[in-house]
Design an enzyme around this catalytic site. Sequence first.
Site, PDB file in Angstrom:
ATOM      1  N   LYS A 178       0.699  -0.877  -0.095  1.00  0.00           N
ATOM      2  CA  LYS A 178       0.036  -0.144   0.173  1.00  0.00           C
ATOM      3  C   LYS A 178       0.724   1.157   0.022  1.00  0.00           C
ATOM      4  CE  LYS A 178      -1.635   2.929   1.808  1.00  0.00           C
ATOM      5  NZ  LYS A 178      -1.571   4.406   1.331  1.00  0.00           N
ATOM      6  N   GLU A 253       9.488   1.763  11.084  1.00  0.00           N
ATOM      7  CA  GLU A 253      10.579   2.783  10.754  1.00  0.00           C
ATOM      8  C   GLU A 253       9.801   4.155  10.736  1.00  0.00           C
ATOM      9  OE1 GLU A 253      12.815   1.274   7.123  1.00  0.00           O
ATOM     10  OE2 GLU A 253      13.683  -0.085   8.398  1.00  0.00           O
ATOM     11  N   CYS A 287      14.081  10.838   6.492  1.00  0.00           N
ATOM     12  CA  CYS A 287      14.142  10.795   7.910  1.00  0.00           C
ATOM     13  C   CYS A 287      15.340  10.772   8.659  1.00  0.00           C
ATOM     14  CB  CYS A 287      13.463   9.135   7.812  1.00  0.00           C
ATOM     15  SG  CYS A 287      14.467   7.817   7.053  1.00  0.00           S
ATOM     16  N   GLU A 385       9.599  16.855  14.518  1.00  0.00           N
ATOM     17  CA  GLU A 385      10.138  16.614  13.102  1.00  0.00           C
ATOM     18  C   GLU A 385       9.287  17.578  12.062  1.00  0.00           C
ATOM     19  OE1 GLU A 385       9.071  12.810  10.991  1.00  0.00           O
ATOM     20  OE2 GLU A 385      11.045  12.847  10.269  1.00  0.00           O
TER      21      GLU A 385
HETATM   22  P1  NAD Z   1       2.515   8.732   7.155  1.00  0.00           P
HETATM   23  O1  NAD Z   1       2.587   8.272   8.416  1.00  0.00           O
HETATM   24  O2  NAD Z   1       1.607  10.139   6.814  1.00  0.00           O
HETATM   25  O3  NAD Z   1       2.325   7.800   5.964  1.00  0.00           O
HETATM   26  C1  NAD Z   1       2.928   6.649   5.625  1.00  0.00           C
HETATM   27  C2  NAD Z   1       1.887   5.597   4.865  1.00  0.00           C
HETATM   28  O4  NAD Z   1       0.923   5.335   6.036  1.00  0.00           O
HETATM   29  C3  NAD Z   1       1.140   6.072   3.776  1.00  0.00           C
HETATM   30  O5  NAD Z   1       1.013   5.092   2.877  1.00  0.00           O
HETATM   31  C4  NAD Z   1      -0.151   6.238   4.487  1.00  0.00           C
HETATM   32  O6  NAD Z   1      -1.360   6.077   3.534  1.00  0.00           O
HETATM   33  C5  NAD Z   1      -0.146   5.337   5.444  1.00  0.00           C
HETATM   34  N1  NAD Z   1      -1.114   5.277   6.654  1.00  0.00           N
HETATM   35  C6  NAD Z   1      -1.689   6.359   6.971  1.00  0.00           C
HETATM   36  N2  NAD Z   1      -2.568   6.345   8.017  1.00  0.00           N
HETATM   37  C7  NAD Z   1      -2.896   4.976   8.179  1.00  0.00           C
HETATM   38  C8  NAD Z   1      -3.442   3.995   9.053  1.00  0.00           C
HETATM   39  N3  NAD Z   1      -4.170   4.421   9.974  1.00  0.00           N
HETATM   40  N4  NAD Z   1      -3.217   2.576   8.675  1.00  0.00           N
HETATM   41  C9  NAD Z   1      -2.261   2.242   7.827  1.00  0.00           C
HETATM   42  N5  NAD Z   1      -1.661   3.070   7.191  1.00  0.00           N
HETATM   43  C10 NAD Z   1      -1.933   4.270   7.297  1.00  0.00           C
HETATM   44  O7  NAD Z   1       4.073   9.237   6.698  1.00  0.00           O
HETATM   45  P2  NAD Z   1       4.592  10.116   5.347  1.00  0.00           P
HETATM   46  O8  NAD Z   1       4.010  11.409   5.756  1.00  0.00           O
HETATM   47  O9  NAD Z   1       3.974   9.334   4.084  1.00  0.00           O
HETATM   48  O10 NAD Z   1       5.926   9.906   5.593  1.00  0.00           O
HETATM   49  C11 NAD Z   1       6.774  10.716   6.110  1.00  0.00           C
HETATM   50  C12 NAD Z   1       7.137  10.173   7.490  1.00  0.00           C
HETATM   51  O11 NAD Z   1       7.873   9.034   7.171  1.00  0.00           O
HETATM   52  C13 NAD Z   1       8.135  11.136   8.319  1.00  0.00           C
HETATM   53  O12 NAD Z   1       7.815  10.859   9.736  1.00  0.00           O
HETATM   54  C14 NAD Z   1       9.545  10.245   8.142  1.00  0.00           C
HETATM   55  O13 NAD Z   1      10.439  10.629   9.355  1.00  0.00           O
HETATM   56  C15 NAD Z   1       9.211   8.988   8.169  1.00  0.00           C
HETATM   57  N6  NAD Z   1       9.957   8.087   7.430  1.00  0.00           N
HETATM   58  C16 NAD Z   1      10.875   7.043   8.368  1.00  0.00           C
HETATM   59  C17 NAD Z   1      11.846   6.351   7.514  1.00  0.00           C
HETATM   60  C18 NAD Z   1      12.595   5.612   8.419  1.00  0.00           C
HETATM   61  O14 NAD Z   1      13.211   4.475   7.940  1.00  0.00           O
HETATM   62  N7  NAD Z   1      12.675   5.676   9.757  1.00  0.00           N
HETATM   63  C19 NAD Z   1      12.212   6.392   6.192  1.00  0.00           C
HETATM   64  C20 NAD Z   1      11.364   7.531   5.611  1.00  0.00           C
HETATM   65  C21 NAD Z   1      10.423   8.290   5.917  1.00  0.00           C
END
Ligand code: NAD
Length: 503
Positions: A178, A253, A287, A385
């Site tokens: 997804k 992550e 990230c 963040e």
């Molecule tokens: P997000 O949490 O908004 O979304 C990530 C994914 O989760 C998307 O596909 C979204 O549709 C899905 N999602 C959202 N709500 C959900 C739910 N209730 N149930 C299941 N899936 C759900 O994150 P984002 O804004 O897309 O990405 C940015 C974030 O990702 C930042 O906080 C960044 O630090 C983090 N990030 C972490 C790493 C790491 O390896 N630690 C790497 C890249 C990004």
Amino acid sequence: MTGQPKVLHYINGRFAEGEAGVYFRNINPFTNEPINEVAEGRKEDIDAAVRAAKQAFDGGPWRTMPVEKRLRYLFRIAELIETYSDDIAYLEALDTGIPISQAKKQAARAAENFRFYAEMVKTRLVGEAYQVNGQFLNYTVYKPVGVAGLITPWNTPFMLETWKVAPALATGNTVVLKPAEWSPLTANKLAEIIDEAGLPAGVFNVVHGFGETAGAALVAHPDVRLISFTGETTTGMDIIRNSAATLKKTSMELGGKSPLIVFADADLEQALDAAVWGVFSLNGERCTANSRLLLEQSIYDEFVARLKERVDRIVIGDPMNPATELGPLIHRDHWERVNRYIEIARQEGASVHAPGVPKGLERGNFVPPTLLLNCRNDMKVAQEEIFGPVMAVMSFADEEEAIRLANDVKYGLAAYVWTSDMKRGHRVAQAIESGMAWVNSPNVRDLRIPFGGTKYSGIGREGGHYSFDFYTEVQVVHVAVGDPSIPPLGKAAPSSALSAERT
Ligand code: NAD
């Protein structure tokens, strides 16, 4: 629309529109005009994808075929990623605003993910055997877990998707991906590539859509045995909560607020290069970005002066231009959020330094590279963040204070230490509460090492053989090779009292 076809789900080896036939608009971050329409997956589509993945796992040939044969598919996917790398980089830049020169490197890394995991499975997915007192042999085998649900974010989407898909498939699982709703194009390209590579139907599936609907349905599905998630910390918390009812394995992550510490004795030119690159490449949507810069007091003024010069010269522009170093942020909502933080920084008393956005770019989601100077670590902008091209800069008096400030944050993903005193380099790196630390080095990562964070930055590690802990179940088989003595319950001569009672 800028000429991209509709994006459909990929379920059971076919591209298909969702059961409800609804679509959402995908927006170009450079122009804020629609790029195309994307099928909006709902629970029914997740159900169909999981059904296909489960059938492919239970009855299909994927997990039972000779490993060499399975891995040949992975090598083929890697080759195809390389063949289409220009298309992938183009789609990624179009969809996310990442500068094309940086998107190209990410595409190369994605191919490497497949090749790497194919090789790892061959050489490192090995069990152990124990001889126990000459009486038993205990050995371990690694088995795929089942249907893997992979949920990915919009920053470097293609690279992060392959980072999960490659180990999940290599170890014999089947997958439902997804991808993030703001960056569907390269996930669709991955489906096309995997289709062309000829994987058996149902082994790999993609359902597009929103987190609260498609993502949540994947997390709740009883036939999905694991969820690998990359995204925001608060989303990770929801997913852990929602996966509890079906007792899934989860790998998290999550977010970061990583410090880069520069001591006065460091190679300042290199430290400057690393500080600028680490937070302003990938539009700051990284990230592991060094979003907090901690400078030893004695070099603060000089370092900041040089930092300002560099920041003012970063090339802001069209992500498709090979000379662009900083492109637009992924989405207007995110642009608003980052700008809100810059406003908060002003209110909190930081002094904000940023060049203007060049004329002609007004339609895009541009935030210039921004320094928040004279920050205190207790400010909101030093603690939360922001996930954009924004760096909070502060000073410290000595090593002890540097470590205290570095750790005084809820996150613990990455840390960077710059010093010429190597004893101190190791000491400080190890004192920081982070999953990963770099000493006198930019964020360069070998695929063999564990990747992940501590505290609010995540749970578990992926990467190298660490991914096997997550994507496989280890089973132990105990075999008797001698004649072990077994307590002879029920073999005693019947006592007369007991036999009297029984009669
Ligand atoms: P997000 O949490 O908004 O979304 C990530 C994914 O989760 C998307 O596909 C979204 O549709 C899905 N999602 C959202 N709500 C959900 C739910 N209730 N149930 C299941 N899936 C759900 O994150 P984002 O804004 O897309 O990405 C940015 C974030 O990702 C930042 O906080 C960044 O630090 C983090 N990030 C972490 C790493 C790491 O390896 N630690 C790497 C890249 C990004």
